[in-house]
Design an enzyme around this catalytic site. Structure first.
Site, PDB file in Angstrom:
ATOM      1  CB  ILE A   1      -0.929   0.033   1.217  1.00 19.42           C
ATOM      2  CG1 ILE A   1      -1.787  -1.232   1.259  1.00 19.42           C
ATOM      3  CG2 ILE A   1      -1.800   1.271   1.205  1.00 19.42           C
ATOM      4  CD1 ILE A   1      -2.609  -1.376   2.513  1.00 19.42           C
TER       5      ILE A   1
ATOM      6  CE  LYS B   1       3.644  -2.834   9.926  1.00 14.58           C
ATOM      7  NZ  LYS B   1       2.697  -3.908   9.561  1.00 14.58           N
TER       8      LYS B   1
END
Length: 439
Positions: free
Chosen positions: A142, A211
């Site tokens: 992504i 993340k």
């Protein structure tokens, strides 16, 4: 010096550190797509070597390219770009830093390392005037890092929220769809290869927190480390929670949330947090199931943007790695550099205590008159407004579910602590936050 190609153009030498699922795919694609890569880069791209731990294992690459000495490979003069796919902090940190200091650009998917040492590595890249790319570190295939750093560079990002861990999303999706409990679904995730033998990093939120730190750093031009991220995993989520969520037209997802928190005086802070939360079925993230990932970005002018796709796996993650490698190679051939680290805002980190949230609280209660009034009284004392109450069961199975309006997290957690001390509350069985609503 890097050798010249047959057409006289410079050949870009690439070293790959690590040949696990992602590394093997990167090596395969470099070999199979040599002509396309040459056209896209403007020069030939040559694999100089692959560092592995065990030379005796059979691999789909020429034995001449394999080495168990990554430091020597990184130091070679014919290597222009180092692709680090080893994972972990050491020795990856020293290898990347050495590569950057020696004028080699670096592509990495190492979220754990970046969540702690992005500042150090970005400074080394800036000093050496080379690139440090890490699109694959956050959500596999992504593209979200580059849009935040480049496409939205002229906008003000207010919020980045998403599902960035495929293992936990698979587990929660299966629990919601099948009614199975956490332990059984975790075992199934392991059998299917979605969960590691030791799933702690995933199920306790460490992977998602790393993340979140990376995303918050980029979105808010502020260095955020994993230690700045409030973290809670999914191991305490029960099948009953998923059933109750459906009754409120919600589901449960492990969310990574990074947002700009504005005070009444106009001051700004950064909140980065990871926890399981109820979200309405109407929310775009509610439909993200299985091992898929999705990230929703909200910006002042662009509005809401959603990025969705494969968040892990060898080939999807390799796609992001190769995208970074091509960008770095182009810069080597044509000159120029990728975007530098931006930390000009240096916003303070908001404590989870001060962040406005909503709560879903399930408790086992005594089946007698006045219980609801006692429970409501504890919320009232702390100025926490109740949005909805559901009473289920009777006798020994009496249960009370309370959903609150938005209030500072400290006040909400103090309410929970007070409920546990009430004689009429036998047990507070579950506490989850509620996200994705306006009230």
């Amino acid at each position: 010096m890097t050798a010249s190609g047959a057409n006289g153009s410079r050949t870009i030498g690439v070293a790959v550190l690590g040949m696990g699922n992602v590394g093997a795919e990167v090596v395969r694609i470099i070999g199979e797509n040599a002509d396309d890569l040459k056209s896209r880069v403007g020069a030939p791209v040559a694999l100089r070597g692959v560092a592995v731990r065990d030379l005796s294992r059979p691999r789909k690459v020429s034995q001449d390219l394999l080495t168990d000495d990554p430091a020597a490979l990184v130091a070679r003069d014919d290597v222009d770009i180092v692709v680090e796919l080893m994972g972990g902090i050491d020795p990856a940190r020293e290898l990347i830093r050495t590569a950057l200091q020696n004028g080699k650009s670096v592509v990495t998917a190492n979220k754990a390392l970046l969540a702690e040492y992005t500042g150090e590595l970005a400074t080394a890249a800036a000093d050496a005037k080379v690139d440090l790319y890490f699109e694959a570190a956050v959500a596999g295939a992504i593209p979200v890092v580059r849009p935040l750093m480049q496409s939205l560079a002229g906008d003000t990002v207010d919020r980045v929220a998403g599902i960035v861990n495929g293992t936990t999303n698979f587990i929660l999706s299966e629990m919601a769809q099948t009614g199975a409990d956490y332990a059984a679904t975790l075992a199934e995730a392991g059998r299917l290869g979605y969960a590691e033998a030791d799933p702690t990093a995933d199920v306790e939120g460490y992977d998602a927190a790393a993340k979140a730190a990376i995303l918050a750093s980029i979105a808010f031009h502020t260095r955020v480390t994993a230690a700045d991220v409030y973290r809670q995993g999914i191991s305490s989520v029960t099948a009953d929670d998923l059933v109750a969520a459906k009754k409120f037209d919600c589901t449960v997802k492990l969310l990574s949330i990074c947002e700009r928190v504005r005070g009444a005086d106009g001051s700004e802070r950064v909140s980065a947090r990871v926890y399981p939360a109820l979200i309405p079925l109407s929310h775009p993230l509610a439909a993200v199931n299985g091992a898929f990932n999705a990230v929703v970005v909200e910006a002042e002018n662009a509005g809401r943007l959603m990025f969705y796709g494969q968040g892990a796996g060898g080939a999807p993650t390799a796609s992001a790695v190769l995208g970074d490698m091509v960008m770095a190679a182009r810069n080597k051939v044509h000159g120029g550099r990728g975007p530098l680290e931006s930390t000009y805002a240096s916003l303070p980190i908001a404590s989870i205590d001060d962040v406005p949230t909503r709560y879903y609280i399930s408790m086992k209660v005594a089946d007698k008159a006045g219980v609801l009034a006692q429970v409501a009284g504890e919320f009232s004392k702390r100025s926490v407004s109740i949005a909805a109450v559901r009473q289920e069961g009777a006798g020994e199975d009496a249960r009370l579910i309370v959903v609150t309006h938005r209030a500072p997290d400290r006040a909400q957690s103090e309410c929970v602590a007070a409920l546990e001390d009430l004689e009429s509350v036998i047990k507070v069985s579950s506490v989850l936050r509620l996200e994705g609503t306006d009230d």
